[in-house]
Structure formats: structure tokens, C-alpha cells
Design an enzyme around this catalytic site. Structure first.
Site, PDB file in Angstrom:
ATOM      1  NE  ARG A  31     111.827  94.974 111.825  1.00 32.18           N
ATOM      2  CZ  ARG A  31     111.661  93.648 111.666  1.00 32.18           C
ATOM      3  NH1 ARG A  31     112.346  92.818 112.388  1.00 32.18           N
ATOM      4  NH2 ARG A  31     110.844  93.179 110.762  1.00 32.18           N
TER       5      ARG A  31
ATOM      6  NE  ARG B 245     105.334  93.725 108.667  1.00 34.01           N
ATOM      7  CZ  ARG B 245     105.766  92.519 108.993  1.00 34.01           C
ATOM      8  NH1 ARG B 245     105.206  91.457 108.475  1.00 34.01           N
ATOM      9  NH2 ARG B 245     106.744  92.370 109.862  1.00 34.01           N
TER      10      ARG B 245
ATOM     11  NE  ARG C  75     105.508  94.202 102.513  1.00 29.87           N
ATOM     12  CZ  ARG C  75     105.094  93.159 101.796  1.00 29.87           C
ATOM     13  NH1 ARG C  75     104.476  93.356 100.642  1.00 29.87           N
ATOM     14  NH2 ARG C  75     105.288  91.938 102.217  1.00 29.87           N
TER      15      ARG C  75
ATOM     16  CG  ASP D 269     115.825  92.316 106.566  1.00 26.70           C
ATOM     17  OD1 ASP D 269     114.795  92.611 107.178  1.00 26.70           O
ATOM     18  OD2 ASP D 269     116.433  91.245 106.737  1.00 26.70           O
TER      19      ASP D 269
ATOM     20  CE1 TYR E 154     115.749  84.453 109.970  1.00 23.53           C
ATOM     21  CE2 TYR E 154     117.390  85.848 111.005  1.00 23.53           C
ATOM     22  CZ  TYR E 154     116.086  85.448 110.864  1.00 23.53           C
ATOM     23  OH  TYR E 154     115.112  86.032 111.615  1.00 23.53           O
TER      24      TYR E 154
END
Ligand code: CP3
Length: 342
Positions: free
Chosen positions: A24, A28, A37, A73, A150
Site C-alpha cells: 500500500r 492516502r 483523490r 485493487d 468479501y
């Protein structure tokens, strides 16, 4: 390739220093990421190759990373499988039609990457061109169990009640679903390899909720099938979290490098995995919220535990956490190079 340290470590060949990249690494915690973003949603960024390319390169420009990872992703294949994916504001992924019943399992489709994720393949080609051989590019996918969790839960989960219920009550349907998911992963990774990635990584982020016997019965055969089905032209890293008590089983899945979290000592983990494989890891991402002196000390300890053996790729034990100070990331990367330089 100008910087070969990462690919050499994947092959367990000696190199000038221990290579480092961070799971990652684009995200952010970087102001450059947030500037983009603010204008686009996460999925819009993934689906626009120019944006995905730009964001992939942000940590390469900001730090001395030894590898890039494509901005994408693990959930991007879901829409092509007939599963509705959304990212709710500040809540992570949400699926409106989770797979719960027999008919849902039957309805799941295997993707065609050229039709279902063309933007990802275009982004990979664009990044490869822009990198111009500076560092290798890593492609990735979720592992069968993590993707299934998921798809069945419909969101992140604490106890995996729906996923485990299907496993325990209908092992046959569980097997059918994981078989389809495995075919999706094989297609997804092979398409990334054809598009030009230099390595692929499997993320089994949530499989550690299984005990060893359930891992062996319900997850391992599928991960093994995926690894056997992925082209052998590039190295494969099999990362999982919370599996420190059964790395002896994890290694059976295959792969050139095993990624481990910080809940195990690196030297003990490598001994269990076997020196015929490389190892990736394993600094606790929360150490990056501590003082630089402590970060450097921990980096030095992990390098020491690798015993100078070729085949160690330095990484965190899991992804960078939002709010991580940028200076801490720089401290990790620079310390890895400083302490391991030959
Ligand atoms: O490593 C990289 O820099 C490449 C990009 C990358 C992302 N996701 C971008 C992302 C990678 C390798 C992933 C993998 C991923 N995605 C995993 C496995 C890694 C892990 O941490 O265990 C998982 C479980 C996912 C699924 C996912 N994607 C979740 C649960 C979330 C929401 C939670 C969160 O972190 O916000 C995402 C969104 C996501 N994926 C973001 C990014 C940069 C944040 C999106 C935003 O800007 O709001």
C-alpha cells in the site's frame, strides 16, 4: 532493468543491498495522492489508466523504493464476475448482492480480463513505459480465501460468520465457489503478466481467521491451484497475514517468496518456510508512528534476523496505515539500504 535488487532477491541471488518496497505504498498517507483523490473516487482512479499510472509512480518519485506496485485493487475483478462493488465513503468496500445461496454460487462468472479490466492492463503498459526500467513493477491479486470472504460477507468482517457458515454447512458449494474464484485469479494475474508486470503478489489478508486444519482443507488447495496456474515467467510472492502458527502449511501452496507479518520472528519464519524460498517482511506498520530512532533500530534488527542470506525482501508485515508520517516511510527505506549495503 537499472535496479535489479528486487528481482535478484526473488531469485535468492545476492544483490548490492536488501530491496525494499511497502505494501500500500501508494495511498492516502501521501499529499500527492490526496490531491488527486479530492477530484476523483477511488474506483474512478483505478479505471483511468493515466491516473492509476501517476499514482503508481508517486512513491517511486518520493522515496528510493526498489519496486513499484500497480495502483489497483484486489476487488477490481468483482463487477466482471457479476458482483456489484462500491466503495462507500470512509467505509471501504460494499457489495449489494453477496454470494450466500446455491443459486448465487452458480451465477458467478469467470472474468475475461481484456473485456472486464482493460483499464488495468492499459495502466500496466503505461507504467512500464514511464518507469523505463528504473525499478520492476509488481502486479497483484487477492487470494481465493480473501476474495471469497468479501464476496460472501459483502463487506469487511470481524468474525467471517457468513463465509465460515458456507464452509461448514456446504463444503461442496464452498469448493465450487472457490474453484471459480481461483480461475478468475489465474486469468487476472496471467493478463497482468502478459501486459508486462515483472512479478506478481497474492494478498491473503484475512485467511489467518482460519485455524490450521481449516486452512489446509478450505484454503490451501485453492491457493495451490492458483499458484500452479500462474505463468512461471515472473516470480510470485505469496503474502498472508496472521498465519504465523502454520507457515509450514502456507509454504506448501508454492511461490518463490513467502510474505510474513510481524507476529513471527523473521529468522524463525524463514527456517519454517525453508531456505529454498525467499521471504518478504516484516516490520509492524504501527512502528512507523513511533520515533525515527526506534524505526531505525527495528529495521536493523530485521536485517540482522535475515542473516545476510540472499532472498530477503524488506517490507512491512501488512499495508501502510492511513496517517503514517511520510518521514517515517523515508526513514524505513533509507535505513534498509544503509544497514544492508554490501
Ligand atoms: O500497494 C499499493 O500501493 C497498490 C494499491 C493497493 C490498493 N489496495 C489500493 C487501495 C493494493 C495492493 C491493495 C490491496 C487490497 N485491497 C487488499 C489487500 C492488502 C491488505 O491491506 O490486506 C485489500 C484487503 C483490499 C480491499 C480494499 N480496498 C479495502 C478493504 C479498502 C478500503 C479500506 C481502505 O484501506 O481504505 C480498499 C480501498 C483502497 N485500495 C484504497 C487504496 C489506496 C483507499 C481508497 C481511497 O482513496 O479511499
Amino acid at each position: 532493468m537499472k535496479n535489479e535488487t528486487f528481482l535478484k532477491a526473488c531469485r535468492r541471488e545476492p544483490s548490492a543491498h536488501t530491496p525494499v518496497w511497502l505494501m500500500r505504498q501508494a495511498g492516502r498517507y501521501m499529499k500527492e495522492y490526496m490531491a488527486i483523490r479530492e477530484k476523483y473516487s477511488f474506483l474512478e482512479m483505478c479505471r483511468a489508466p493515466e491516473l492509476a499510472c501517476e499514482v503508481t509512480l508517486q512513491p517511486i518519485k518520493a522515496f528510493e523504493m526498489d519496486a513499484a506496485i500497480i495502483f489497483a485493487d484486489i476487488l477490481l475483478p468483482l463487477p466482471g464476475m457479476g458482483i456489484d462493488l462500491e466503495f462507500a465513503k470512509n467505509e471501504g468496500p460494499v457489495i449489494k448482492n453477496p454470494v450466500r445461496a446455491k443459486k448465487d454460487v452458480a451465477a458467478v462468472r469467470v472474468i475475461n480480463p481484456q473485456e472486464d479490466v482493460p483499464f488495468l492492463l492499459d495502466a500496466i503498459k503505461m507504467v512500464k513505459k514511464d518507469l523505463n526500467g528504473k525499478v520492476p513493477l509488481i502486479g497483484f491479486s487477492g487470494s481465493p480465501f480473501t476474495l471469497a470472504s468479501y464476496i460472501i460477507e459483502g463487506e469487511g468482517s470481524k468474525n467471517y460468520v457468513h463465509a465460515k457458515s458456507l464452509m461448514y454447512s456446504d463444503p461442496e458449494d464452498w469448493g465450487k465457489l472457490l474453484d471459480k474464484i481461483s480461475d478468475v485469479i489465474i486469468a487476472y494475474l496471467n493478463a497482468q503478466i502478459d501486459a508486462g508486470v515483472d512479478c506478481v503478489q497474492l494478498f491473503d489478508s484475512w485467511v489467518g481467521c482460519l485455524g490450521p486444519d481449516d486452512y489446509k482443507r478450505f484454503a490451501l488447495p485453492h491457493t495451490k491451484k492458483v499458484i500452479a496456474g500462474v505463468k512461471k515467467t515472473v516470480p510470485l510472492i505469496n503474502f498472508s497475514a496472521n498465519t504465523g502458527t502454520y507457515l509450514n502449511l502456507v509454504k506448501e501452496a508454492g511461490g518463490d517468496v513467502v510474505g510474513v507479518d510481524w507476529r513471527v520472528r523473521l529468522d524463525e519464519a524463514w527456517k519454517t518456510i525453508g531456505y529454498d524460498k525467499g521471504i518478504q517482511g516484516n516490520l509492524d506498520p504501527v512502528v512507523l508512528f513511533g520515533p525515527v530512532k526506534e524505526i531505525k533500530k527495528r529495521v536493523k534488527e530485521i536485517i540482522g534476523l535475515s542473516g545476510g542470506r540472499p532472498g530477503h525482501i524488506f517490507n512491512l508485515g501488512h499495508g501502510i496505515i492511513v496517517g503514517t508520517p511520510v518521514d517515517s516511510v523515508r526513514a524505513v527505506v533509507d535505513a534498509v539500504h544503509e544497514y544492508s549495503r554490501k
